[in-house]
Design an enzyme around this catalytic site. Structure first.
Site, PDB file in Angstrom:
ATOM      1  N   ASP A  90      -7.716   1.678  25.823  1.00 18.39           N
ATOM      2  CA  ASP A  90      -7.864   0.485  24.984  1.00 18.39           C
ATOM      3  C   ASP A  90      -7.407   0.708  23.546  1.00 18.39           C
ATOM      4  O   ASP A  90      -7.329  -0.251  22.771  1.00 18.39           O
ATOM      5  CB  ASP A  90      -9.330   0.023  24.962  1.00 18.39           C
ATOM      6  CG  ASP A  90      -9.746  -0.662  26.249  1.00 18.39           C
ATOM      7  OD1 ASP A  90      -8.876  -1.250  26.926  1.00 18.39           O
ATOM      8  OD2 ASP A  90     -10.942  -0.602  26.596  1.00 18.39           O
ATOM      9  N   GLU A 103     -19.431   5.439  29.157  1.00 20.34           N
ATOM     10  CA  GLU A 103     -18.682   4.804  28.073  1.00 20.34           C
ATOM     11  C   GLU A 103     -19.720   4.117  27.196  1.00 20.34           C
ATOM     12  O   GLU A 103     -20.244   3.063  27.536  1.00 20.34           O
ATOM     13  CB  GLU A 103     -17.671   3.809  28.652  1.00 20.34           C
ATOM     14  CG  GLU A 103     -16.771   3.165  27.600  1.00 20.34           C
ATOM     15  CD  GLU A 103     -17.416   1.970  26.915  1.00 20.34           C
ATOM     16  OE1 GLU A 103     -17.719   2.088  25.692  1.00 20.34           O
ATOM     17  OE2 GLU A 103     -17.639   0.945  27.570  1.00 20.34           O
ATOM     18  N   ASP A 136     -18.070   2.524  32.992  1.00 20.97           N
ATOM     19  CA  ASP A 136     -17.626   1.625  31.938  1.00 20.97           C
ATOM     20  C   ASP A 136     -18.783   0.753  31.461  1.00 20.97           C
ATOM     21  O   ASP A 136     -19.650   0.344  32.247  1.00 20.97           O
ATOM     22  CB  ASP A 136     -16.492   0.753  32.478  1.00 20.97           C
ATOM     23  CG  ASP A 136     -15.804  -0.034  31.395  1.00 20.97           C
ATOM     24  OD1 ASP A 136     -15.535   0.532  30.329  1.00 20.97           O
ATOM     25  OD2 ASP A 136     -15.517  -1.227  31.617  1.00 20.97           O
TER      26      ASP A 136
END
Length: 513
Positions: free
Chosen positions: A399, A347, A300
């Site tokens: 998200d 990400e 992430d």
């Protein structure tokens, strides 16, 4: 790493229709894996599995290594003799059949006492092979377990106050105070250790079930740690803390089109100089642990390894932050040396500099593409399927709004027009047009949130960033996983050359070296 071509589904275990009001590693998880297998899906992506901290977010955990006890299945504990199976159906069992979104307050209040009761009964009667397995787990994992269970017990004793608000001697980890706490809380610590043992026994059994069906588990590692975590409490020298043990600077992202004041996440930033002096040992342990518990790992906020946004902790917004250089190649070279490879993908969404792309390319770590982001201006075309070679592509992530929700209310008119020009009109729904587009793309891995497979709207959204409360609650119903749906996914996986490959046939699978 060059990943083998595969398709999969994104679903956090809390979203499973397990009994007790929250998904867990019990029968519903195994039924979901059976669905994946029948649908010829070779990937199951989960979110971080750690114990929940602020806002019940899986990205806001109290440990980089421990597991979330709410994911422990009481039914599986009963099968192993930890509690009386007859109690599971009683009115006060805490595992009644409850559908609908996760109600975290109720789940904590009802399930945690049952888990403690089960662990206490197990510790009273454990012997033989089970005792040896428990002792081996404790000994093998003492490097993280001892600090975590003491932290967890103290945090409960201190009524969930952040550790820097505990009595001075405990906050500062004075040896005499810690030893006294270990003695006074010995029973509680033993129970929390047993629950971690149960968590990892159940998780690894579920992973074996996946591997037997050629399904690889994709895990997720958040770049930053909570201030209120066992890791910061136990190894504060690795974090930018002031004399009063508060963060002196915190993480976030600068102002942009979406927020005039940026995002102030509040996580303490690392002392990368100290980590480097120690050979990045904490990060090596963290990512080794991640690769032992999942097959592939999503990193992430990859940009933070190149440069991170440093915000003065006293500031209420991210406006006055600054970009500071991260560890870059140095960290990943140490990781590669220690782990033998980098089974990661990055990400790298949002505004990413050429330097970040260059770092990712040098490390041979694939990036991500999200189809929902591809229909704005010309710069958004980087997310479209025809440009996804070597990447991991999604219809949307945890998200995002669902595809149907985005199409109905989130997308601008020009985005809908562009999307329809790209994917065409679709009799079975815009979500299927998106699924076919990502599945048939040149991306190595194609992953679709279950909400998009089911064609659900905004009511099924998992997370809305910057929204306080109401996130991470969605759960599906077992009846939604229809045979016809599995057959449709299986046919598409076959046509797009994404059929799962048994683990034994991938002995030559190579990580970036």
């Amino acid at each position: 790493m060059s990943f083998p071509r595969a398709a999969g589904i994104l679903l956090h275990p809390t979203s499973l229709p397990s009994r007790g009001g929250i998904g867990d590693f019990g029968p519903a998880a195994y039924r979901f894996v059976d669905f994946l297998a029948s649908a010829h899906q070779g990937l199951w992506q989960v979110l971080p599995l750690g114990p929940l901290g602020y806002g019940n977010s899986p990205y806001s955990s109290t440990s980089a290594f421990a597991g979330n006890p709410l994911l422990i299945s009481l039914e599986r504990l009963a099968e192993h003799g930890w509690l009386d199976a007859a109690k599971l159906n009683s009115a006060d069992s805490g595992i009644a059949a409850v559908d609908g979104p996760v109600e975290y307050d109720r789940v904590f209040a009802q399930k945690m006492p049952r888990l403690f009761e089960s662990a206490r009964a197990f510790l009273r009667s454990v012997s033989g092979e089970a005792l040896r397995e428990l002792e081996n787990f404790r000994a093998k994992n003492a490097w993280w377990l001892d600090d975590f269970v003491l932290f967890d017990a103290l945090r409960a004793q201190q009524k969930l106050k952040c550790w820097n608000q505990w009595p001075h001697d405990l906050a500062h980890r004075e040896p005499a105070a810690l030893e006294k706490a270990r003695q006074e809380l010995a029973d509680d610590i033993a129970i929390r250790s047993a629950l971690q043992f149960a968590f990892y026994e159940q998780w690894r059994a579920l992973r074996r079930y996946c591997s037997e069906r050629a399904i690889r588990v994709v895990g997720d590692v958040a770049i930053f740690m909570n201030h209120d975590s066992a890791d910061v409490w136990a190894q504060r020298e690795l974090f930018r803390l002031s004399n009063n043990l508060e963060p002196e600077v915190v993480a976030g992202v600068p102002p942009d089109f979406f927020s005039k004041t940026g995002q102030r996440w509040g996580n303490p930033l690392y002392r990368w100089d100290v980590m480097k002096q120690r050979g990045y040992q904490w990060w090596i342990q963290r990512l080794r642990w991640a690769t032992e518990n999942c097959d592939y790992i999503r990193l992430d906020h990859f940009r933070g390894f190149d440069q991170f946004w440093e915000i003065p902790a006293a500031d209420e917004t991210a406006v006055n932050g600054r970009w500071v250089d991260g560890p870059r190649d140095d960290l990943f070279l140490k990781l590669r040396e220690a782990l033998g490879g980098l089974p990661f993908f990055a990400e790298d969404l949002g505004y990413i500099t050429p330097e970040v792309h260059a770092l990712r390319d040098r490390l041979q770590i694939p990036g991500m593409a999200v189809l929902q982001f591809g229909f704005g201006d010309e710069g958004a075309h980087m997310y479209l399927p025809h440009r996804a070679a070597g990447k991991v592509i999604y219809t949307g992530t945890h998200d995002n709004d669902t595809v149907v929700g985005w199409w109905n209310s989130g997308a601008a008119e020009h985005e809908r027009r562009n999307a329809e020009a790209y994917v065409g009109r679709c009799e079975d729904g815009i979500h299927w047009a998106f699924i076919r587009a990502v599945q048939c793309s040149p991306a190595n891995l194609s992953i679709v949130p279950l909400q998009d497979v089911l064609g659900l709207g905004s009511e099924a959204r998992m997370n809305t960033p910057s929204l306080n409360g109401g996130n991470w609650r969605w759960r599906f119903e077992q009846k939604q996983l229809k045979k016809e749906l599995a057959e449709k996914l299986a046919h598409l996986a076959e046509l797009s050359d994404r059929l799962p490959k048994p683990f034994a046939t991938l002995a030559n699978e190579r990580f970036a070296a």
